[in-house]
Motif scaffolding. Structure first.
Motif: not given
Length: 338
Positions: A45, A24-25, A28, A37, A114, A67, A40-41
């Motif tokens: 998660l 996922y990251f 991004l 963003a 992150a 979110g 938010r992710g």
């Protein structure tokens, strides 16, 4: 990566979730997502609010697990899972989840991925992420080397903690007579090493080679107060030299001394008091002030000047003569400080 996450989830749910977080990251990062963003992710998660607080760069972002971005509410709690932006730095990214056993495997992966992505965005948009500066003479030399490639100089500057993104950030190079080169932030007077030092002009980090050149020039105008260098301050700022700095380009290693410099040196060899007396005459407002500076009676100074003028070949009691003397003494000093 999605297929691998599915297979791992069938065997170990935490491992599968961790791989999904990494994927996922990575997505991004590939799309150059911004700070909000990324936070938010992390919140979505983790299933709990996430916050990013970077006081040095005035960055504050908090996002709910649904979110929505919300204002920060209170200080972070000690038990929340958190991560710094740089190794050994202060916590900057939190998951607002209380727990006495520390972060779960998935929370730890969320924070690690992150924070790395946030650090990359800050490096790209606002310069080096905050953290303790590195004290490395090799990095300082790279930053000050005009022949080094620009990317190498910028990388070294960031490693030293210099702000390469803010156009208002200014730094000065310092050339010490008995020590390694230094870089100081422009602002309050810096603490300089003992002894002679030249302080360069205030410039952006990328222009520090120019400040270093000015600092080395300023160092040549300093004095240690000894018998051969009785006049002049031990610390000289390049900003204060003005057009006098041009003399440094005329007095180069191996050059033949100008006639007036030879005259000053011949006079200095004649009497131990000569150089100090001539410096006093050239740098004070009156002959009485010069006499006080060298701690002699006014009549004694007059006798000394008569003798000095005989050796020099010109009068030092007129404005033109004093100016000529100042130039000769400055060139004499520059020849000694090559």
């Amino acid at each position: 990566m999605k297929e691998l996450a599915g297979r791992l989830a069938a065997v170990d749910p935490d491992a599968g979730a961790a791989v999904a977080v990494i994927a996922y990251f990575d997505r991004l990062a590939e799309t150059r997502a911004g700070l909000e963003a990324l936070v938010r992710g992390a919140a979505v998660l983790a299933g709990c609010p996430a916050r990013l607080t970077d006081e040095e760069r005035r960055v504050r972002v908090r996002v709910e697990p649904d979110g929505r971005r919300t204002d920060l509410a209170g200080a972070p709690e000690p038990g929340w899972p958190c991560a710094p932006l740089v190794p050994d730095g202060p916590p900057a990214l939190w998951l607002e989840r209380a727990g006495s056993d520390g972060p779960s495997v998935v929370d730890a992966v969320i924070l690690e991925r992150a924070s790395a992505a946030v650090r990359s965005v800050l490096d790209r948009t606002r310069g080096r992420a905050p953290g303790p500066p590195v004290d490395d003479p090799a990095l300082v030399e790279t930053v000050l080397d005009a022949g080094a490639p620009l990317p190498a100089r910028l990388h070294a500057a960031r490693r030293l903690g210099l702000d390469t993104a803010d156009p208002a950030a200014r730094y000065r190079a310092v050339a010490a007579a008995d020590g390694p080169p230094l870089i100081v932030a422009d602002g309050p007077p810096p603490v300089l090493p003992a002894g002679r030092a030249g302080v360069g002009t205030a410039v952006a980090a990328v222009d520090l080679p120019r400040s270093w050149s000015a600092a080395r020039t300023a160092l040549r105008f300093t004095s240690d107060g000894g018998a051969r260098e009785p006049g002049g301050p031990p610390v000289v700022h390049a900003d204060e030299l003005g057009g006098v700095a041009l003399l440094a380009g005329l007095v180069v290693p191996g050059a033949e001394p100008a006639p007036d410099v030879r005259a000053v040196r011949a006079a200095a060899a004649d009497a131990p008091w000569m150089l100090r007396t001539l410096h006093a005459v050239a740098s004070t407002a009156s002959l009485r002030a010069a006499a006080a500076d060298v701690s002699v009676h006014h009549s004694t100074l007059q006798d000394r000047l008569t003798h000095a003028e005989h050796l020099l070949g010109w009068s030092v009691r007129t404005p033109q003569g004093r100016f000529r003397l100042q130039l000769a003494l400055t060139m004499h000093q520059l020849m000694d400080n090559q």
